[in-house]
Scaffold this motif. Structure first.
Motif, PDB file in Angstrom:
ATOM      1  N   UNK A 243      -5.257   3.587   2.202  1.00  0.00           N
ATOM      2  CA  UNK A 243      -4.980   2.233   2.696  1.00  0.00           C
ATOM      3  C   UNK A 243      -4.148   1.410   1.727  1.00  0.00           C
ATOM      4  N   UNK A 244      -4.376   1.581   0.426  1.00  0.00           N
ATOM      5  CA  UNK A 244      -3.648   0.747  -0.543  1.00  0.00           C
ATOM      6  C   UNK A 244      -2.152   1.046  -0.543  1.00  0.00           C
ATOM      7  N   UNK A 245      -1.755   2.170   0.011  1.00  0.00           N
ATOM      8  CA  UNK A 245      -0.328   2.518   0.052  1.00  0.00           C
ATOM      9  C   UNK A 245       0.367   2.066   1.332  1.00  0.00           C
ATOM     10  N   UNK A 246      -0.396   1.471   2.256  1.00  0.00           N
ATOM     11  CA  UNK A 246       0.218   1.021   3.501  1.00  0.00           C
ATOM     12  C   UNK A 246       1.117  -0.179   3.241  1.00  0.00           C
ATOM     13  N   UNK A 247       2.240  -0.253   3.954  1.00  0.00           N
ATOM     14  CA  UNK A 247       3.170  -1.384   3.742  1.00  0.00           C
ATOM     15  C   UNK A 247       2.621  -2.673   4.329  1.00  0.00           C
TER      16      UNK A 247
END
Length: 838
Positions: A243-247
């Motif tokens: 999730x932390x890599x989602x834009x």
């Protein structure tokens, strides 16, 4: 021992002083502590919403965007994200968090600054509802007492729901429901985990952490929230890492407007403010259901816009908006530079700003402000002959360079087939009102070309001369005074010397064609000006004016001069539509309305329109007096409890027979009369409505001197529509246009008039409004007779050929004599009559 006693005394004194201090603080802030009733009945500041009759959102008005939600409607991951970040011990503490307070105190002692708060969600709720955000010690004390008070009165879920509906989250979004819509255009249940975490991170600093303005800081804050969720074991490590890599996907979403109808929404806004005051109207969550039908309202707006462009195009192209670069002397701008320039251009209505990149003989390439490059075909350009004046146009163009060159900024409109047509901002204005003549419900209303261009609502505010749209009322007065549709008057020029002015008044037909003796039916259908004047003289000026006032017109608008017969009275489109409805509904004066129902934020109905209805059947059954007033009907309801309450009946202003006869003559304005095969056929001025192929329509054109104001009003039993076209500046003529050889033979040319300028919009609109609806003709009422008359004399006829027709008469007014000999029929027009200019 002594030390112990002194220590004990010290603690007792401190405890006593502490209790005194707490008690003093309590009484100091007691007035700020809300009552139980206030806490139980907290009113969220929710915007007013305006809907169409079929439930589509038209607009919303309010300083704060808010969509109240219940605790059950909030996804658990969103609650987890918020609590993990803002108040992880929310369900355990009593409204204040001692651990947080100690931590904040230590920071204050060590740094001397109030860098860290110790507010629980309950304390934040107390501040948001009842206090300010000022960082002061006394405010913190008040927060604590109010928070304890809240915890004592409300459950944890109730507190959390209030908090989530109240909290400010940036971009004027208040509450988590509104934030989901503003940032993502979604309902809460549709949000992803990353989006929920983003919203949960906003309460700390809604402006600084706004994902639209500061996406990098917002992403960092979102990941902090996800980290807290991981620490509190609400999500797994794998879910956290993915999730932390989602834009960042947030972008601004306005209210989900489903029906763009700005003129009706402004009418509602003004009415609601007048009824309830600004604060209550804007902030208490009213839901207002209007009377307009979404598909019909869209058709009205399209008809007005298309018709104004059609008028504007036949009068010629006024030239490019501006020159972005000189293609002969300058290098063309880059696409990025062109787009930057176009972004500063305000687009109005359907117009799209574009820059011309290149031209060929019959095509051109243009760039839109969204970066799209489009090709313009000759079909979308060839209309653009040069505008000279409102009465003159230049020769049609032969190639694109006759119209514009590269570097020009132009306006385009998109066709239904996705092609583009060269356009320009219309200079003329227009208005449309469509209503149900049986109860006054406004089905559609348009006040101009574009609300962004002008908020002036011409449908309800513009008093303009009505021209020949006044004639049905003049003829109604005549029928009420003993004339019939078969009465013969002399269609010949009038010359009257005016002693006071020292000039002769010479009202003329337009066109100046005179038929000699003519029946009243045909005179109305062909809008004979001199006949209208003769009828006014026959009835009497004052008596005619008094008759017109029955239709709801204002006394000050009905001038007492013979020019009244030609439409010199100034009336708004909605007033004209109201008056004209009496001919469609059997003689009643209805009251137009545009608000059907008002609900509060809970859905409880506060107001429901009870319109005045046409109540012929009930009147006939219970009362002999056909002029029964609404007041009398209401008194009847009150005094006869054993009889079911009657609908609120619209007052009768003319007889059913009078209304039918006028409507039937107006039907001839569309369908004409005579025999074309015997060269006695004639057309009424509204013949263009035949395109709808409906025999149930009645109508009337209207044009003032010099084509300043043009009108068309038409109806069947269930729909009445009035269209006006003119310039906002009274006195500016609409002019005339010459034939354009580049266009098809179906084009309109010649002098502008009600039939050419206003009626095309009426036809386009009614085509949609009547689609799928069965014919609803005005049925002849009782006490009418139908007899065969001679067309030349209006007397009874025994012939059954083209020299006669059946005519309606009010009982007792039909001719009693037969024509004694064959009379040469004098009606010999074999072409469609030109439209009147009055």
């Amino acid at each position: 021992m002594i030390l112990f006693k002194r220590t004990l005394q010290f603690f007792i004194i401190c405890t006593f002083l502490g209790l005194i201090t707490l008690l003093s603080l309590y009484y100091y802030v007691k007035s700020d502590i809300p009552s139980v009733q206030v806490l139980k009945d907290v009113q969220l500041q929710t915007p007013m919403q305006v809907f169409s009759r079929d439930g589509l959102l038209i607009n919303q008005f309010g300083e704060k965007r808010r969509i109240p939600v219940t605790i059950d409607e909030i996804p658990q991951p969103l609650i987890d994200a918020l609590l993990a970040t803002e108040d992880s011990r929310f369900y355990d503490h009593i409204g204040i968090d001692p651990i947080g307070i100690v931590r904040s105190a230590l920071v204050l002692v060590s740094t001397g600054e109030k860098k860290q708060g110790a507010s629980t969600i309950t304390m934040q709720l107390a501040r948001n509802f009842f206090l300010t955000r000022e960082k002061a010690y006394i405010r913190k004390v008040k927060e604590i007492f109010i928070a304890l008070h809240i915890e004592n009165l409300l459950t944890k879920d109730e507190i959390l729901a209030l908090y989530l509906n109240k909290i400010e989250l940036g971009n004027r979004a208040f509450g988590i429901g509104a934030a989901a819509q503003v940032y993502y255009g979604k309902e809460l249940k549709e949000l992803t985990l990353a989006q929920m975490a983003m919203l949960a991170g906003l309460p700390k600093a809604p402006s600084a952490l706004n994902p639209i303005r500061n996406p990098e800081r917002a992403k960092a804050r979102r990941n902090v929230v996800l980290g807290r969720m991981l620490d509190e074991k609400h999500i797994t490590r794998e879910l956290y890492e993915s999730t932390i890599n989602e834009p960042i996907t947030a972008r601004f979403h306005g209210a989900e407007i489903e029906l763009y109808a700005p003129y009706i929404s402004e009418m509602v806004r003004a009415e609601m403010v007048e009824r309830y005051g600004y604060e209550r109207a804007y902030n208490t969550g009213f839901k207002v259901y209007t009377s307009v039908e979404s598909d019909v309202q869209k058709a009205a707006q399209t008809a007005i816009v298309d018709n104004l462009h059609a008028y504007d195009m036949r009068h010629g192209y006024r030239g490019i908006t501006q020159l972005l670069w000189d293609f002969e002397a300058q290098t063309a701008l880059s696409h990025a530079d062109i787009i930057d320039k176009l972004k500063s251009v305000k687009e109005i209505g359907p117009l799209l700003a574009a820059a011309v990149l290149s031209v060929d003989e019959k095509t051109a390439t243009a760039l839109l402000k969204n970066g799209e490059q489009v090709t313009l075909d000759w079909d979308g350009l060839k209309w653009a002959r040069k505008y000279i004046t409102r009465y003159r146009q230049s020769f049609p163009p032969k190639k694109v360079s006759d119209i514009f060159n590269p570097g020009a900024q132009i306006w385009l409109r998109k066709n239904k087939d996705n092609s583009y047509v060269l356009s320009q901002l219309p200079e003329a204005s227009s208005a449309l009102v469509s209503l149900d003549p049986n109860d006054g419900r406004i089905k559609a209303i348009v006040g101009g070309y574009s609300f962004e261009q002008s908020q002036y609502n011409r449908a309800v505010q513009a008093k303009r001369q009505v021209g020949s749209n006044i004639k049905p009322f003049i003829y109604s007065a005549a029928l009420d005074s003993g004339y019939t549709l078969a009465s013969i008057l002399n269609d010949a020029p009038i010359n009257q010397w005016d002693k006071s002015l020292g000039v002769a008044w010479r009202p003329k037909n337009s066109p100046a064609i005179y038929n000699g003796p003519i029946r009243i039916r045909r005179a109305l259908a062909q809008s004979k000006n001199v006949i209208s004047v003769r009828l006014l003289r026959g009835v009497g000026l004052q008596r005619t004016a008094d008759h017109l006032l029955k239709f709801g017109f204002q006394n000050t608008d009905i001038n007492r001069s013979e020019s009244l017969a030609l439409g010199s009275a100034s009336i708004t489109p909605i007033e004209l539509a109201r008056g004209m409805s009496a001919f469609a509904n059997g003689g009643h004066l209805i009251s137009p309305y545009f608000i059907s129902e008002i609900q509060d934020f809970t859905g409880e109905v506060l107001f429901k329109t009870e319109p005045l209805l046409t109540c012929d059947a009930i009147e006939n059954e219970l009362f002999a007096d056909q002029t029964l007033t609404t007041t009398q009907l209401n008194q009847h309801d009150q005094n006869n409890a054993d009889i079911p309450a009657l609908p609120r009946c619209a007052p009768r202003v003319i007889s059913k027979q009078n209304a039918f006869l006028v409507a039937d003559a107006m039907n001839s304005a569309i369908w004409g009369g005579g025999s074309w095969s015997h060269k006695t056929g004639w057309s009424g001025t509204g013949w263009r409505a035949q395109a709808l192929d409906r025999r149930d329509l009645s109508g009337k054109t209207g044009t003032t001197n010099d084509s300043v104001d043009t009108w068309f009003s038409g109806f069947n039993r269930n729909v009445l529509t009035t269209v006006w076209v003119g310039f906002d500046n009274p006195g500016n003529p609409l002019g005339r246009s010459t034939y354009n050889n580049n266009l098809s033979s179906a084009q309109i040319s010649g002098a502008e008039s009600g039939a050419k300028t206003a009626q095309p919009a009426w036809v386009d609109f009614m085509r949609v409004a009547l689609d799928g609806k069965p014919e609803a003709p005005i049925e002849p009422p009782e006490d009418l007779v139908s007899v065969r008359i001679d067309l030349a004399t209006g007397l009874l006829s025994k012939k059954n050929d083209y020299t006669s027709r059946f005519e309606y008469f009010d009982k007792g007014t039909a001719p009693t004599k037969y024509v004694l000999q064959d009379v040469e029929n004098i009606f010999e027009e074999d072409t469609k009559t030109e439209e009147e200019l009055f």
